[in-house]
Motif scaffolding. Structure first.
Motif, PDB file in Angstrom:
ATOM      1  N   ALA A   1       6.992   7.593 104.606  1.00  6.91           N
ATOM      2  CA  ALA A   1       6.754   7.216 103.211  1.00  6.91           C
ATOM      3  C   ALA A   1       6.863   5.705 103.024  1.00  6.91           C
ATOM      4  O   ALA A   1       6.060   5.098 102.293  1.00  6.91           O
ATOM      5  N   THR A   2       7.821   5.082 103.687  1.00  5.62           N
ATOM      6  CA  THR A   2       7.999   3.639 103.557  1.00  5.62           C
ATOM      7  C   THR A   2       6.794   2.888 104.118  1.00  5.62           C
ATOM      8  O   THR A   2       6.279   1.954 103.482  1.00  5.62           O
ATOM      9  N   ALA A   3       6.345   3.285 105.301  1.00  8.59           N
ATOM     10  CA  ALA A   3       5.178   2.628 105.899  1.00  8.59           C
ATOM     11  C   ALA A   3       3.922   2.854 105.064  1.00  8.59           C
ATOM     12  O   ALA A   3       3.135   1.922 104.825  1.00  8.59           O
ATOM     13  N   ARG A   4       3.728   4.075 104.606  1.00  8.84           N
ATOM     14  CA  ARG A   4       2.542   4.392 103.801  1.00  8.84           C
ATOM     15  C   ARG A   4       2.555   3.629 102.482  1.00  8.84           C
ATOM     16  O   ARG A   4       1.531   3.063 102.056  1.00  8.84           O
TER      17      ARG A   4
ATOM     18  N   GLY B   1       1.486   5.029 114.282  1.00  9.79           N
ATOM     19  CA  GLY B   1       2.296   6.148 114.740  1.00  9.79           C
ATOM     20  C   GLY B   1       3.748   5.991 114.298  1.00  9.79           C
ATOM     21  O   GLY B   1       4.423   5.045 114.714  1.00  9.79           O
ATOM     22  N   ILE B   2       4.223   6.906 113.468  1.00  6.01           N
ATOM     23  CA  ILE B   2       5.580   6.829 112.922  1.00  6.01           C
ATOM     24  C   ILE B   2       6.522   7.545 113.893  1.00  6.01           C
ATOM     25  O   ILE B   2       6.733   8.750 113.817  1.00  6.01           O
ATOM     26  N   GLU B   3       7.082   6.786 114.818  1.00  8.33           N
ATOM     27  CA  GLU B   3       7.922   7.372 115.865  1.00  8.33           C
ATOM     28  C   GLU B   3       9.393   7.216 115.503  1.00  8.33           C
ATOM     29  O   GLU B   3       9.884   6.110 115.286  1.00  8.33           O
ATOM     30  N   HIS B   4      10.097   8.348 115.472  1.00  8.74           N
ATOM     31  CA  HIS B   4      11.526   8.341 115.186  1.00  8.74           C
ATOM     32  C   HIS B   4      12.291   8.674 116.471  1.00  8.74           C
ATOM     33  O   HIS B   4      11.855   9.490 117.269  1.00  8.74           O
ATOM     34  N   HIS B   5      13.470   8.068 116.639  1.00  6.61           N
ATOM     35  CA  HIS B   5      14.174   8.149 117.915  1.00  6.61           C
ATOM     36  C   HIS B   5      15.570   8.768 117.862  1.00  6.61           C
ATOM     37  O   HIS B   5      16.118   9.106 118.908  1.00  6.61           O
ATOM     38  N   SER B   6      16.168   8.917 116.697  1.00  2.00           N
ATOM     39  CA  SER B   6      17.604   9.201 116.634  1.00  2.00           C
ATOM     40  C   SER B   6      17.987  10.592 117.126  1.00  2.00           C
ATOM     41  O   SER B   6      19.119  10.812 117.533  1.00  2.00           O
TER      42      SER B   6
ATOM     43  N   VAL C   1      12.119  11.185 109.362  1.00  3.80           N
ATOM     44  CA  VAL C   1      10.686  10.954 109.534  1.00  3.80           C
ATOM     45  C   VAL C   1      10.016  10.804 108.172  1.00  3.80           C
ATOM     46  O   VAL C   1       9.136   9.955 107.985  1.00  3.80           O
ATOM     47  N   ALA C   2      10.414  11.634 107.198  1.00  2.00           N
ATOM     48  CA  ALA C   2       9.831  11.552 105.856  1.00  2.00           C
ATOM     49  C   ALA C   2      10.061  10.171 105.253  1.00  2.00           C
ATOM     50  O   ALA C   2       9.148   9.572 104.669  1.00  2.00           O
ATOM     51  N   TRP C   3      11.289   9.651 105.400  1.00  2.00           N
ATOM     52  CA  TRP C   3      11.588   8.305 104.891  1.00  2.00           C
ATOM     53  C   TRP C   3      10.743   7.240 105.603  1.00  2.00           C
ATOM     54  O   TRP C   3      10.134   6.376 104.960  1.00  2.00           O
ATOM     55  N   GLN C   4      10.692   7.335 106.908  1.00  2.00           N
ATOM     56  CA  GLN C   4       9.979   6.335 107.700  1.00  2.00           C
ATOM     57  C   GLN C   4       8.494   6.329 107.355  1.00  2.00           C
ATOM     58  O   GLN C   4       7.883   5.270 107.147  1.00  2.00           O
TER      59      GLN C   4
ATOM     60  N   ALA D   1       8.725   2.148 115.126  1.00  2.00           N
ATOM     61  CA  ALA D   1      10.058   2.744 115.127  1.00  2.00           C
ATOM     62  C   ALA D   1      10.793   2.406 113.828  1.00  2.00           C
ATOM     63  O   ALA D   1      10.402   1.505 113.085  1.00  2.00           O
ATOM     64  N   ALA D   2      11.884   3.113 113.574  1.00  2.00           N
ATOM     65  CA  ALA D   2      12.639   2.908 112.341  1.00  2.00           C
ATOM     66  C   ALA D   2      13.126   1.472 112.207  1.00  2.00           C
ATOM     67  O   ALA D   2      13.153   0.914 111.109  1.00  2.00           O
TER      68      ALA D   2
END
Length: 258
Positions: free
Chosen positions: A242-245, A224-229, A237-240, A200-201
């Motif tokens: 890209a940051t993880a990658r 799994g890049i899960e976004h909740h907002s 999602v793109a930010w989340q 999650a973020a």
């Protein structure tokens, strides 16, 4: 490390009628350049063969695969026997859908509203997951709960369940930092059972630690890049992602001394 973006990450757009699963496939493939679909079952329009076959065709046309089917409204345990039966039938429908779609993993929640499990709940839960695992083995995927809510948010319950089910097709969807007990140690204690993950973020600041934890147990699944907002989902999602990658890539470069 393989990555996926759950379709739940776009649940705000879905609730507004602005995206369906076919649009989600397009989004993942051409906006985020991933071949992995990560389907939230509440975006299914039906369980009819014709619809499920069309989804499979859409995946195949894009050379995509289903990393995970995340199933809601099919939790294993409820104190009400009628609800238990209803959830069981829904679980079977979703397992069949997973087989048609070629899913690699399936999450079906444990259920139970408290951390404590009665003997009846535990025995029933073990029985159902054994049944689901047998079906999963026949169709080439893994199945199990997520530390999502209720009983599953105690790592000791996860351990007891995994040892009792004792099946090669059993595992868990590890939702990082989503525990009600052993909050500091839950991820570490249960990483060895993970077949899929949700990052999650709010976990992004510690994603290097989480990736290292997965590498330590030789994890083979997806991050799994899960976004909740439910707001600004495409950009968030793109930010989340890209940051993880980028965190992962920097970790690999550091290992190589680059």
């Amino acid at each position: 490390m393989k990555f996926s973006i759950p379709s739940y990450s776009f649940h705000g757009l879905h609730s507004e009628g602005k995206i369906d699963l076919f649009g989600y496939f397009e989004t993942v493939k051409y906006r985020y350049h991933l071949n992995s679909a990560d389907i939230w079952n509440m975006m299914f329009k039906s369980f009819e063969d014709d619809y499920l076959r069309k989804l499979r065709e859409a995946l195949d046309e894009r050379e995509m695969y289903v990393a995970n089917l995340c199933v809601d409204a099919a939790e294993v345990w409820d104190v009400d026997p009628e609800k238990r039966e209803q959830f069981y039938r829904n679980g079977l429908d979703n397992l069949r859908a997973a087989a048609i779609l070629g899913a690699q993993t399936v999450r079906i929640d444990m259920g139970g509203r408290t951390l404590e499990m009665s003997d009846e709940q535990f025995e029933y839960t073990v029985k159902r997951y054994k049944e689901y695992c047998d079906f999963a083995a026949e169709h080439g995927f893994m199945v199990g709960p997520e530390n999502h809510w209720g009983t599953s948010r105690d790592p000791e319950n996860i351990r007891k369940l995994a040892e009792a089910v004792d099946h090669p097709n059993f595992g868990i969807l590890l939702h990082f930092e989503n525990w009600d007990s052993e909050k500091e140690n839950g991820d570490r204690l249960c990483a060895k059972y993970a077949f899929h993950t949700h990052l999650a973020a709010w976990v992004i600041p510690s994603c290097e630690e989480k990736i290292a934890l997965l590498e330590a147990v030789d994890y083979k699944g997806h991050l799994g890049i899960e976004h909740h907002s439910s707001k600004n989902e495409y950009s968030q999602v793109a930010w989340q992602y890209a940051t993880a990658r980028n965190t992962y890539n920097l970790m690999q470069a550091k290992k190589l001394g680059v």
